[in-house]
Write a protein that holds these residues in place. Structure first.
Motif, PDB file in Angstrom:
ATOM      1  N   GLU A 128      30.233  29.915  54.905  1.00  0.00           N
ATOM      2  CA  GLU A 128      29.368  30.296  56.017  1.00  0.00           C
ATOM      3  C   GLU A 128      29.649  31.707  56.530  1.00  0.00           C
ATOM      4  N   ARG A 129      30.695  32.339  56.040  1.00  0.00           N
ATOM      5  CA  ARG A 129      30.943  33.732  56.421  1.00  0.00           C
ATOM      6  C   ARG A 129      30.132  34.693  55.561  1.00  0.00           C
ATOM      7  N   ASP A 130      29.655  34.230  54.427  1.00  0.00           N
ATOM      8  CA  ASP A 130      28.894  35.069  53.499  1.00  0.00           C
ATOM      9  C   ASP A 130      27.406  34.718  53.609  1.00  0.00           C
ATOM     10  N   VAL A 131      26.824  35.024  54.776  1.00  0.00           N
ATOM     11  CA  VAL A 131      25.442  34.666  55.074  1.00  0.00           C
ATOM     12  C   VAL A 131      24.683  35.917  55.499  1.00  0.00           C
ATOM     13  N   SER A 132      23.429  36.025  55.059  1.00  0.00           N
ATOM     14  CA  SER A 132      22.567  37.143  55.440  1.00  0.00           C
ATOM     15  C   SER A 132      21.249  36.594  55.969  1.00  0.00           C
ATOM     16  N   ILE A 133      20.825  37.098  57.125  1.00  0.00           N
ATOM     17  CA  ILE A 133      19.537  36.728  57.731  1.00  0.00           C
ATOM     18  C   ILE A 133      18.581  37.911  57.553  1.00  0.00           C
ATOM     19  N   VAL A 134      17.459  37.668  56.904  1.00  0.00           N
ATOM     20  CA  VAL A 134      16.455  38.706  56.676  1.00  0.00           C
ATOM     21  C   VAL A 134      15.409  38.595  57.778  1.00  0.00           C
ATOM     22  N   GLN A 135      15.157  39.703  58.495  1.00  0.00           N
ATOM     23  CA  GLN A 135      14.211  39.709  59.614  1.00  0.00           C
ATOM     24  C   GLN A 135      13.160  40.800  59.422  1.00  0.00           C
ATOM     25  N   ALA A 136      12.025  40.608  60.097  1.00  0.00           N
ATOM     26  CA  ALA A 136      10.974  41.635  60.121  1.00  0.00           C
ATOM     27  C   ALA A 136      11.368  42.719  61.116  1.00  0.00           C
ATOM     28  N   ARG A 137      11.291  43.983  60.684  1.00  0.00           N
ATOM     29  CA  ARG A 137      11.679  45.092  61.545  1.00  0.00           C
ATOM     30  C   ARG A 137      10.534  45.601  62.417  1.00  0.00           C
ATOM     31  N   SER A 138       9.348  45.094  62.137  1.00  0.00           N
ATOM     32  CA  SER A 138       8.192  45.503  62.937  1.00  0.00           C
ATOM     33  C   SER A 138       7.152  44.397  62.851  1.00  0.00           C
ATOM     34  N   ALA A 139       6.231  44.379  63.802  1.00  0.00           N
ATOM     35  CA  ALA A 139       5.157  43.388  63.793  1.00  0.00           C
ATOM     36  C   ALA A 139       4.179  43.697  62.668  1.00  0.00           C
ATOM     37  N   GLY A 140       3.634  42.631  62.065  1.00  0.00           N
ATOM     38  CA  GLY A 140       2.689  42.854  60.976  1.00  0.00           C
ATOM     39  C   GLY A 140       2.177  41.544  60.423  1.00  0.00           C
ATOM     40  N   PHE A 141       1.732  41.601  59.143  1.00  0.00           N
ATOM     41  CA  PHE A 141       1.111  40.452  58.488  1.00  0.00           C
ATOM     42  C   PHE A 141       1.767  40.233  57.133  1.00  0.00           C
ATOM     43  N   VAL A 142       1.835  38.969  56.731  1.00  0.00           N
ATOM     44  CA  VAL A 142       2.398  38.612  55.431  1.00  0.00           C
ATOM     45  C   VAL A 142       1.279  38.655  54.406  1.00  0.00           C
TER      46      VAL A 142
END
Length: 360
Positions: A128-142
């Motif tokens: 659980e120490r080797d975890v990465s959370i990917v987030q959107a850096r700006s508002a937009g559309f998928v």
């Protein structure tokens, strides 16, 4: 001729002879018995009867009995303790016959360096120490979600989703307009604004080199491992800071073990351990203690210990179980067979050989 008086005379003569023979035999037996008594008396005087102090059970020598019989402890005959036996009250004498009947064996006590160890059961967990959370850096559309699903193992740099970010597109157009003015200070300020909006350096460099705004941005996996969660689908609207995916690295794994509270005192972080998993029975994996959790389970009275193991080839998978041996520091100790120790409940005793048949 008259024969009757002669017959009577012969009968009396035979009777007298029989009485004489009987008397002689009686005298001879009396002399023989008196001679035997005189010869046996010195022998009896030479070996007087040994004095018995008490009777005891060789397995429980501290318990004494006034009369011979069977031991209430081991169901064996009590052994007499004679007054002429030396060694004091703490000693114990066992006859060769008793040693043979008891199958008594002795062993040599050795002093060697031994390492204390604790054997427990462990379970493989994700690190659980080797975890990465990917987030959107700006508002937009998928615009697109690549063929990914939770549980997939992906490599670092793998594409996850394509996002259309209108705010980034407007900022890039402003940057290109300022750059056309050939004002270095304004251009530098506009470029810094792009970086502050969360654009990666590679994207800004592409805009500078091509002179075209890049409104579509492909989000990539920052590290390889297990795609634990994927929280977006095609057509969704995302906001700044929204989580898109969660990735758990697989380069190392945890092994969590429950150690009994009574044995957890000597444990220290950094302590080495050996792990044998059921899936790889012939292999021994080396690990180390990375943490000892500060709470004990009140139901099982155990303390959770976490080990960290390298995972080359991604062979170790979460959920596997096996045996864990926690190795302690080596200490010098006296080694003897465990069957030689007599445990009374209050203390542990061993018998030491003083001489053949003599113990204390």
């Amino acid at each position: 001729m008259n024969t009757k008086p002669r017959k009577h005379l012969v009968g009396l003569t035979l009777l007298a002879v029989g009485i004489a023979i009987g008397w002689g035999l009686a005298q001879w037996k009396l002399a023989a018995s008196s001679t035997a008594g005189s010869t046996q008396a010195p022998a009896a005087a030479a070996s007087p009867e040994r004095k018995v102090l008490y009777w005891y059970d060789p397995m429980v020598p501290t318990q004494k009995f006034d009369q011979p019989g069977r031991s209430p402890f081991m169901d064996m005959a009590l052994v007499p303790k004679y007054a002429d036996e030396g060694g004091g009250g703490a000693g114990l004498s066992v006859s060769p016959q008793a040693i043979q009947s008891l199958s008594l064996r002795t062993a040599v006590v050795e002093q060697r360096a031994v390492a204390s160890s604790i054997d427990v059961v462990g379970t493989v967990l994700l690190n659980e120490r080797d975890v990465s959370i990917v987030q959107a850096r700006s508002a937009g559309f998928v615009e697109r979600v690549y063929a990914r699903a939770p549980g997939d193992v992906i490599a670092a740099g793998s594409p996850l989703v394509d996002l259309l970010l209108p705010e980034w597109l407007a900022a890039q157009r402003e940057f290109l307009a300022v750059t056309a003015l050939k004002d270095a200070a304004l251009s530098a300020a506009a470029r810094q604004r792009l970086l502050l909006l969360g654009m990666p350096e590679t994207l800004v460099a592409r805009v500078e080199s091509t002179g075209e705004p890049q409104g579509r941005y492909t989000v990539q996996a920052p590290l390889g491992g297990l795609l634990a969660e994927l929280m977006v689908r095609q057509g969704m609207t995302v906001s700044a800071g929204m989580s898109l995916a969660r990735i758990n690295g697989l380069g190392s794994v945890w092994v969590e073990a429950a150690v009994p509270e009574a044995q957890s005192g000597p444990l220290q972080p950094g302590q080495t351990a050996e792990v044998r998993l059921a899936a790889f029975a012939a292999e021994v994996f080396k690990g180390r203690v990375v943490s000892i959790l500060p709470e004990a389970n009140p139901q099982t009275r155990t303390v959770r210990v976490r080990l960290e193991l390298a995972n080359p080839g991604l062979r170790l998978k979460a959920g596997m179980s096996g045996q864990v041996r926690l190795l302690g520091a080596e200490q010098s100790a006296l080694l003897l067979p465990s069957e030689a120790v007599i445990r009374t409940g209050k203390r542990a005793l061993v018998y030491v050989v003083d001489a053949p048949g003599r113990f204390h």
